[in-house]
Design a protein around this motif. Structure first.
Motif, mmCIF file in Angstrom:
data_model
loop_
_atom_site.group_PDB
_atom_site.id
_atom_site.type_symbol
_atom_site.label_atom_id
_atom_site.label_comp_id
_atom_site.label_asym_id
_atom_site.label_seq_id
_atom_site.Cartn_x
_atom_site.Cartn_y
_atom_site.Cartn_z
ATOM 1 N N PHE A 116 0.379 -10.623 -2.947
ATOM 2 C CA PHE A 116 -0.275 -9.484 -2.316
ATOM 3 C C PHE A 116 0.666 -8.292 -2.357
ATOM 4 C CE2 PHE A 116 -0.667 -6.931 1.574
ATOM 5 C CZ PHE A 116 -1.941 -6.437 1.383
ATOM 6 N N SER A 117 0.135 -7.117 -2.644
ATOM 7 C CA SER A 117 0.926 -5.892 -2.572
ATOM 8 C C SER A 117 0.013 -4.744 -2.157
ATOM 9 C CB SER A 117 1.592 -5.583 -3.915
ATOM 10 O OG SER A 117 0.626 -5.336 -4.906
ATOM 11 N N PHE A 118 0.652 -3.637 -1.754
ATOM 12 C CA PHE A 118 -0.123 -2.452 -1.373
ATOM 13 C C PHE A 118 0.659 -1.208 -1.753
ATOM 14 C CE2 PHE A 118 2.671 -3.051 2.190
ATOM 15 C CZ PHE A 118 2.963 -1.776 2.641
ATOM 16 N N HIS A 119 -0.085 -0.131 -1.867
ATOM 17 C CA HIS A 119 0.499 1.171 -2.183
ATOM 18 C C HIS A 119 -0.211 2.213 -1.340
ATOM 19 C CE1 HIS A 119 2.105 4.520 -4.476
ATOM 20 N NE2 HIS A 119 0.884 4.974 -4.601
ATOM 21 N N VAL A 120 0.560 3.089 -0.696
ATOM 22 C CA VAL A 120 -0.023 4.145 0.140
ATOM 23 C C VAL A 120 0.106 5.472 -0.581
ATOM 24 C CG1 VAL A 120 0.086 5.334 2.362
ATOM 25 C CG2 VAL A 120 0.595 2.880 2.230
ATOM 26 N N GLN A 121 -1.004 6.182 -0.662
ATOM 27 C CA GLN A 121 -1.035 7.480 -1.328
ATOM 28 C C GLN A 121 -1.678 8.505 -0.400
ATOM 29 O OE1 GLN A 121 -3.031 7.368 -5.120
ATOM 30 N NE2 GLN A 121 -3.731 9.471 -4.876
ATOM 31 N N PRO A 122 -0.893 9.479 0.091
ATOM 32 C CA PRO A 122 -1.492 10.527 0.918
ATOM 33 C C PRO A 122 -2.348 11.454 0.059
ATOM 34 C CG PRO A 122 0.927 10.677 0.905
ATOM 35 C CD PRO A 122 0.533 9.618 -0.052
ATOM 36 N N GLU A 123 -3.504 11.844 0.600
ATOM 37 C CA GLU A 123 -4.371 12.737 -0.158
ATOM 38 C C GLU A 123 -5.282 13.526 0.770
ATOM 39 O OE1 GLU A 123 -7.454 12.388 -3.836
ATOM 40 O OE2 GLU A 123 -5.566 11.298 -3.877
ATOM 41 N N ASN A 124 -5.075 14.827 0.849
ATOM 42 C CA ASN A 124 -5.957 15.745 1.578
ATOM 43 C C ASN A 124 -6.274 15.305 3.006
ATOM 44 O OD1 ASN A 124 -6.115 17.391 -0.713
ATOM 45 N ND2 ASN A 124 -7.862 16.268 -1.506
ATOM 46 N N GLY A 125 -5.264 14.935 3.768
ATOM 47 C CA GLY A 125 -5.466 14.561 5.160
ATOM 48 C C GLY A 125 -5.842 13.112 5.379
ATOM 49 N N PHE A 126 -5.892 12.339 4.311
ATOM 50 C CA PHE A 126 -6.207 10.921 4.394
ATOM 51 C C PHE A 126 -5.056 10.123 3.807
ATOM 52 C CE2 PHE A 126 -10.115 13.270 3.365
ATOM 53 C CZ PHE A 126 -10.804 13.083 4.559
ATOM 54 N N GLU A 127 -4.982 8.872 4.180
ATOM 55 C CA GLU A 127 -4.034 7.957 3.567
ATOM 56 C C GLU A 127 -4.864 6.919 2.813
ATOM 57 O OE1 GLU A 127 -0.725 8.669 3.916
ATOM 58 O OE2 GLU A 127 -1.430 10.331 5.163
ATOM 59 N N ALA A 159 3.063 -8.527 6.638
ATOM 60 C CA ALA A 159 4.017 -7.985 7.614
ATOM 61 C C ALA A 159 4.448 -6.565 7.238
ATOM 62 C CB ALA A 159 5.229 -8.904 7.737
ATOM 63 N N GLU A 160 4.727 -6.347 5.972
ATOM 64 C CA GLU A 160 5.150 -5.016 5.521
ATOM 65 C C GLU A 160 4.013 -4.000 5.676
ATOM 66 O OE1 GLU A 160 6.894 -2.942 1.492
ATOM 67 O OE2 GLU A 160 7.219 -5.095 1.754
ATOM 68 N N LEU A 161 2.795 -4.420 5.368
ATOM 69 C CA LEU A 161 1.629 -3.547 5.547
ATOM 70 C C LEU A 161 1.464 -3.187 7.018
ATOM 71 C CD1 LEU A 161 -0.974 -2.142 4.591
ATOM 72 C CD2 LEU A 161 -2.122 -4.361 4.786
ATOM 73 N N SER A 162 1.625 -4.155 7.888
ATOM 74 C CA SER A 162 1.495 -3.918 9.323
ATOM 75 C C SER A 162 2.525 -2.894 9.811
ATOM 76 C CB SER A 162 1.642 -5.232 10.082
ATOM 77 O OG SER A 162 1.386 -5.045 11.434
ATOM 78 N N LEU A 212 -8.768 -11.372 6.673
ATOM 79 C CA LEU A 212 -9.752 -10.597 7.439
ATOM 80 C C LEU A 212 -9.229 -10.290 8.834
ATOM 81 C CD1 LEU A 212 -13.100 -12.327 6.442
ATOM 82 C CD2 LEU A 212 -12.311 -10.044 5.771
ATOM 83 N N ASN A 213 -8.534 -11.240 9.420
ATOM 84 C CA ASN A 213 -7.937 -11.014 10.733
ATOM 85 C C ASN A 213 -6.933 -9.866 10.687
ATOM 86 O OD1 ASN A 213 -7.537 -11.599 13.510
ATOM 87 N ND2 ASN A 213 -5.676 -12.723 12.979
ATOM 88 N N VAL A 214 -6.158 -9.798 9.615
ATOM 89 C CA VAL A 214 -5.216 -8.689 9.437
ATOM 90 C C VAL A 214 -5.966 -7.361 9.398
ATOM 91 C CG1 VAL A 214 -3.617 -7.623 7.783
ATOM 92 C CG2 VAL A 214 -3.442 -10.074 8.287
ATOM 93 N N MET A 215 -7.070 -7.321 8.636
ATOM 94 C CA MET A 215 -7.851 -6.091 8.515
ATOM 95 C C MET A 215 -8.475 -5.693 9.851
ATOM 96 S SD MET A 215 -7.475 -5.063 5.414
ATOM 97 C CE MET A 215 -8.768 -3.856 5.276
ATOM 98 N N ILE A 216 -8.973 -6.664 10.608
ATOM 99 C CA ILE A 216 -9.555 -6.385 11.925
ATOM 100 C C ILE A 216 -8.490 -5.843 12.865
ATOM 101 C CG2 ILE A 216 -10.577 -7.458 13.969
ATOM 102 C CD1 ILE A 216 -11.966 -9.419 11.950
ATOM 103 N N ASN A 217 -7.297 -6.432 12.813
ATOM 104 C CA ASN A 217 -6.194 -5.971 13.644
ATOM 105 C C ASN A 217 -5.830 -4.526 13.313
ATOM 106 O OD1 ASN A 217 -3.076 -5.636 14.002
ATOM 107 N ND2 ASN A 217 -3.697 -7.249 15.440
ATOM 108 N N ILE A 218 -5.775 -4.203 12.037
ATOM 109 C CA ILE A 218 -5.472 -2.826 11.616
ATOM 110 C C ILE A 218 -6.558 -1.878 12.118
ATOM 111 C CG2 ILE A 218 -5.367 -1.282 9.607
ATOM 112 C CD1 ILE A 218 -3.893 -3.616 8.149
#
Length: 114
Positions: A3-14, A29-32, A61-67
Motif C-alpha cells: 500500500f502507498s499514497f501520495h498527497v497532491q495539493p490542488e486549488n484548496g483541496f488535498e 500508520a503513515e497515512l494516518s 474500510l475501518n481506516v477510511m471511516i476513521n479518517i
C-alpha cells in the motif's frame, strides 16, 4: 502488493492518491499521521483518488471511516473518486456508499467540495 499514497495539493483541496492494497491498519500508520498533519494545518477538504487502489478489506474500510470521522469532526469533508469496480461493490455491500460522498471523476469530486 503493498500500500502507498501520495498527497497532491490542488486549488484548496488535498488529493490523496491511494495505490495497492489497503488490508491492514499497520499499513496505514503513515497515512494516518499525514491526515493528522493536514487537519492541524486546516487542510480539511480531502479527495481520495482510488484509481490505483486494487483491493480494500474491512480493516482498510475501518481506516477510511476513521479518517472521515476525524476530518468531519474538524469541520471538513472527504470525497472518494475513481473507485475500482471491486472496491465500489464493497462500498455498496457495506452501505458505506451512503456514508461517503462518492464520485466517478476527479472533476465531480472537486465540485462536491466547492
Amino acid at each position: 502488493m503493498t500500500f502507498s499514497f501520495h498527497v497532491q495539493p490542488e486549488n484548496g483541496f488535498e488529493i490523496i492518491q491511494l495505490s495497492g492494497e489497503l488490508i491492514d491498519k499497520t499499513q496505514s500508520a503513515e497515512l494516518s499521521l499525514k491526515i493528522d498533519e493536514l487537519i492541524a494545518e486546516s487542510k480539511i477538504k480531502l479527495i481520495f483518488d482510488l484509481k490505483e487502489l486494487k483491493y480494500i478489506n474491512s480493516s482498510g474500510l475501518n481506516v477510511m471511516i476513521n479518517i472521515l470521522s476525524r476530518v468531519r469532526k474538524a469541520g471538513g469533508e472527504v470525497v472518494i473518486t475513481n473507485v475500482a469496480k471491486r472496491v465500489n461493490e464493497l462500498l455498496i455491500i457495506t452501505k458505506l456508499n451512503t456514508v461517503f460522498t462518492v464520485t466517478d471523476t476527479l472533476e465531480g469530486a472537486v465540485s462536491q467540495l466547492k
